[in-house]
Design an enzyme around this catalytic site. Structure first.
Site, PDB file in Angstrom:
ATOM      1  N   SER A   1      49.319  29.286  26.982  1.00 17.39           N
ATOM      2  CA  SER A   1      48.622  30.402  26.351  1.00 17.39           C
ATOM      3  C   SER A   1      48.945  31.719  27.039  1.00 17.39           C
ATOM      4  CB  SER A   1      47.113  30.143  26.362  1.00 17.39           C
ATOM      5  OG  SER A   1      46.422  31.194  25.727  1.00 17.39           O
TER       6      SER A   1
ATOM      7  N   HIS B   1      43.941  37.737  25.754  1.00 19.66           N
ATOM      8  CA  HIS B   1      43.673  36.305  25.719  1.00 19.66           C
ATOM      9  C   HIS B   1      42.234  36.027  25.303  1.00 19.66           C
ATOM     10  CE1 HIS B   1      43.010  32.208  27.271  1.00 19.66           C
ATOM     11  NE2 HIS B   1      44.286  32.045  26.964  1.00 19.66           N
TER      12      HIS B   1
END
Length: 241
Positions: free
Chosen positions: A36, A59
């Site tokens: 990620s 994020h």
């Protein structure tokens, strides 16, 4: 629970590091976290400590544009990150506005006391009619709790406004993370806090616009903790950032 958009596991696991980014403690969780963040780094610069905060905001929100909404108060954008990391290394307390923000802050990578303001100042709120969060900030400030602490506001604009008043009266947190959210006073509260923090030379990380929230505030605070962990491991030298 979840923080930073991923499930966290607070159990001990002898096969993983004591402290892991995003709260991940298993091999699978670490793989997800690393993948990620690799994708985020393709969308956000990765040159300064301030960039790490920008990456974390993207994020946490799932929105690459959020990096452009962040604002930093200091001699340069990385100053509040350095100040926050130093405070973590000094084991300064972390003081949040509400329970949700406190719950989102990792227990790994630091020995700081994490406490919430809400629940204090009930008498002041009843006497004046101000919000409970504003009264709680003022109550803790009267006890000297915010001096030298990392002050975190993730939900309540009135808490940010109260904190700004405290700064004007001489209170000096080590660093502030403020992302109160909403359509009433949220943007205005952050603007006032930025102005006062700049005048009083208090390092601050905040954002513009209506958006924000508890999850974002916890995520950005967790990144301060992660930077401190990297300093402790010798991977970051604060004076060079």
């Amino acid at each position: 629970m979840t923080t930073d958009g991923h499930a966290t596991d607070d159990t001990d696991d002898g096969d993983v590091e004591e402290y892991a980014d995003l709260g991940a403690t298993t091999a699978n969780a670490m793989e997800i976290a690393e993948t990620s963040m690799d994708r985020v780094r393709n969308l956000v610069p990765d040159e300064t400590l301030a960039d790490r905060i920008r990456q974390k905001s993207v994020h946490a929100t799932g929105d690459p544009e959020f990096q452009h909404l962040l604002r930093f108060t200091g001699t340069d954008d990385s100053e509040p990150v350095r100040a926050g990391a130093r405070a973590v290394l000094d084991e300064a307390p972390v003081v949040t506005d509400i329970t949700m923000v406190k719950a989102g802050i990792t227990g790994r990578g630091h020995d700081c006391e994490v406490r919430k303001a809400i629940g204090n100042g009930a008498e002041l709120a009843a006497e004046t009619g101000m919000t409970r969060t504003a009264a709680s900030v003022l109550e803790l400030d009267s006890e000297g709790v915010y001096d030298g602490a990392i002050a975190v506001v993730g939900n309540a604009p009135t808490a940010a406004l109260a904190l700004a008043d405290c700064l004007e009266d001489g209170t000096r947190p080590a660093a502030i993370v403020a992302t109160p959210v909403g359509f009433v006073k949220a943007a205005e509260s952050r603007q006032r806090l930025r102005e006062v923090a700049a005048e009083q030379r208090v390092p601050l990380i905040t954002n513009v616009g209506r958006r924000g929230g508890s999850g974002l505030a916890a995520s950005l605070t967790n990144e301060l903790i992660h930077v401190a962990s990297d300093v402790r491991d010798g991977d970051v030298v604060l004076d060079e950032q």
